[in-house]
Design a protein around this motif. Structure first.
Motif, PDB file in Angstrom:
ATOM      1  N   HIS A 133     -39.315  -0.068  -5.989  1.00 17.70           N
ATOM      2  CA  HIS A 133     -39.467  -0.128  -4.532  1.00 17.70           C
ATOM      3  C   HIS A 133     -39.122   1.246  -3.964  1.00 17.70           C
ATOM      4  O   HIS A 133     -38.044   1.776  -4.220  1.00 17.70           O
ATOM      5  CB  HIS A 133     -38.515  -1.185  -3.956  1.00 17.70           C
ATOM      6  N   VAL A 134     -40.041   1.823  -3.202  1.00 17.24           N
ATOM      7  CA  VAL A 134     -39.774   3.139  -2.595  1.00 17.24           C
ATOM      8  C   VAL A 134     -39.110   2.898  -1.242  1.00 17.24           C
ATOM      9  O   VAL A 134     -39.700   2.254  -0.372  1.00 17.24           O
ATOM     10  CB  VAL A 134     -41.102   3.921  -2.397  1.00 17.24           C
ATOM     11  N   PRO A 135     -37.860   3.371  -1.051  1.00 17.96           N
ATOM     12  CA  PRO A 135     -37.189   3.105   0.222  1.00 17.96           C
ATOM     13  C   PRO A 135     -37.955   3.718   1.391  1.00 17.96           C
ATOM     14  O   PRO A 135     -38.498   4.816   1.278  1.00 17.96           O
ATOM     15  CB  PRO A 135     -35.824   3.773   0.078  1.00 17.96           C
ATOM     16  N   VAL A 136     -37.997   2.990   2.495  1.00 19.76           N
ATOM     17  CA  VAL A 136     -38.755   3.417   3.679  1.00 19.76           C
ATOM     18  C   VAL A 136     -37.786   4.013   4.714  1.00 19.76           C
ATOM     19  O   VAL A 136     -36.702   3.458   4.931  1.00 19.76           O
ATOM     20  CB  VAL A 136     -39.499   2.181   4.261  1.00 19.76           C
ATOM     21  N   LEU A 137     -38.159   5.129   5.314  1.00 20.40           N
ATOM     22  CA  LEU A 137     -37.401   5.764   6.409  1.00 20.40           C
ATOM     23  C   LEU A 137     -35.963   6.115   6.023  1.00 20.40           C
ATOM     24  O   LEU A 137     -35.104   6.252   6.903  1.00 20.40           O
ATOM     25  CB  LEU A 137     -37.395   4.877   7.672  1.00 20.40           C
TER      26      LEU A 137
END
Ligand SMILES: C[S@@+](CC[C@H](N)C(=O)[O-])C[C@H]1O[C@@H](n2cnc3c(N)ncnc32)[C@H](O)[C@@H]1O
Length: 336
Positions: free
Chosen positions: A15-19
């Motif tokens: 999962h690519v962390p957002v913001l």
């Protein structure tokens, strides 16, 4: 479900962390005890630890998320504590210097067909983040037609809610709906074909059913109230949302709690309980920049809002004031 060699998620960056970068910049300098109420793949927790948090408490309602972290979490020793539970109970961990909530589902949950969140992969119609309690199949196959229509309209803002609910009931009368693709097919069968660039016709109904299965709006309103109780004066609350209904709740919460919302009764005396409980760190929601969008298309609809807790006592939280979408008490026939 376990994760190990041979499993679909083994060895993948899940999962690519957002913001995360703008979040860490806005809350700097980071120190003390932070709580990550939506631990997921731990991207935010790791970011906070790297930025200087003394300790991070990571909560997730999905046992698989915590199981996946077991391979690396030990390296942080006492600095990282993992808790299986929901963020509506985060006040159990007070007092806190900061709280982050990154709402919705993770890429791992969406990507695993067997979790049943995606209308693009065939899997059992499940959608339970916590892997317990009634599933999406239970809801879809047992709820009254009017209730299904209300859920799809209220939580998905889909104006074809009645047509979709009727199609679901017709289909399940012939044979229970047990898979994601079957549900998507039933929904699609009563909606116009999407034009190029439009989202999949089942997007809104799937969102609505997921919200209902996981009682996501109750979690959010209770989580915000719990954050107000749990934060120390000067503590920070950062929330990332992914659709307009969620963002409206968070925006209203910060407006009401910061006094940015004008008092509607001009004769009301100034009361101690009306003192601002948060100051706004970000006047407008922060969104992803071009570089992040290029790297991670999932960031497209993400909005970040941050507030700093004042010393004013915590107050009561009312769902109606926050604009929390609520299902009618009694489903009414013929409303839509
Ligand atoms: C968008 S992901 C978070 C990703 C995380 N920030 C990261 O960087 O890896 C959301 C996660 O929150 C969890 N979650 C959603 N609602 C929750 C709730 N009410 N309480 C606890 N966990 C929740 C989901 O199971 C999912 O793992």
């Amino acid at each position: 479900m376990t994760v190990g060699p041979g499993d679909p998620l083994h060895g993948r960056s899940p999962h690519v962390p957002v913001l995360l970068r703008p979040l860490l910049a806005a809350v700097a300098p980071v120190g003390g005890v932070w709580l990550d109420g939506t631990f997921g793949a731990g991207g935010y927790a790791r970011g906070l630890l790297a930025a200087g948090a003394t300790q991070v408490i990571g909560i997730d309602r999905d046992p698989l998320a915590l199981q996946m972290a077991a391979t690396w979490a030990g390296a942080y020793g006492d600095r990282l504590t993992l808790v299986h539970g929901t963020f509506s109970n985060l006040a159990d961990h007070a007092p806190l210097d900061g709280i982050v909530l990154d709402l919705g589902v993770s890429s791992m949950q969406l990507d695993l067909a067997e979790r049943g969140f995606s209308f693009q992969k065939d899997g059992p119609l499940d959608m339970r983040m916590s892997q317990d309690g009634p599933s999406a199949a239970d809801l879809v196959n047992t709820a009254a037609e009017e209730t299904l229509a209300d859920i799809i309209y209220t939580y998905g803002e889909d104006h074809a809610s009645r047509r979709i609910a009727a199609a679901i009931v017709r289909a399940r009368d012939a044979e229970p709906i047990t898979t994601t693709l079957r549900l998507a097919e039933v929904i699609q069968s009563v909606l116009p074909r999407p034009k190029p660039g439009q989202s999949h016709p089942a997007t809104r109904a799937f969102q609505a059913i997921r919200i209902a299965v996981n009682t996501e709006f109750d979690e959010l309103s209770q989580g915000l109230a719990a954050a107000e109780l749990a934060l120390k004066p000067g503590g920070q609350l950062a929330v990332v949302t992914f659709h307009s209904l969620e963002d409206r709740i968070v925006k209203r919460f910060f407006q009401l709690r910061s006094g940015a919302e004008a008092n509607t009764n001009r004769y009301a005396p100034e009361r101690a309980e009306d003192a601002p409980r948060f100051t706004l760190k970000t006047r407008r929601a922060v969104t992803a920049d071009e570089a992040e969008l290029a790297e991670n298309p999932r960031a497209r609809s993400a909005k970040l809002r941050i507030g700093t807790r004042t010393a004013a006592p915590a107050g009561r939280s009312e769902n109606a004031a926050l604009g929390v979408p609520m299902l009618p008490d009694k489903p009414k026939k013929g409303r839509r």
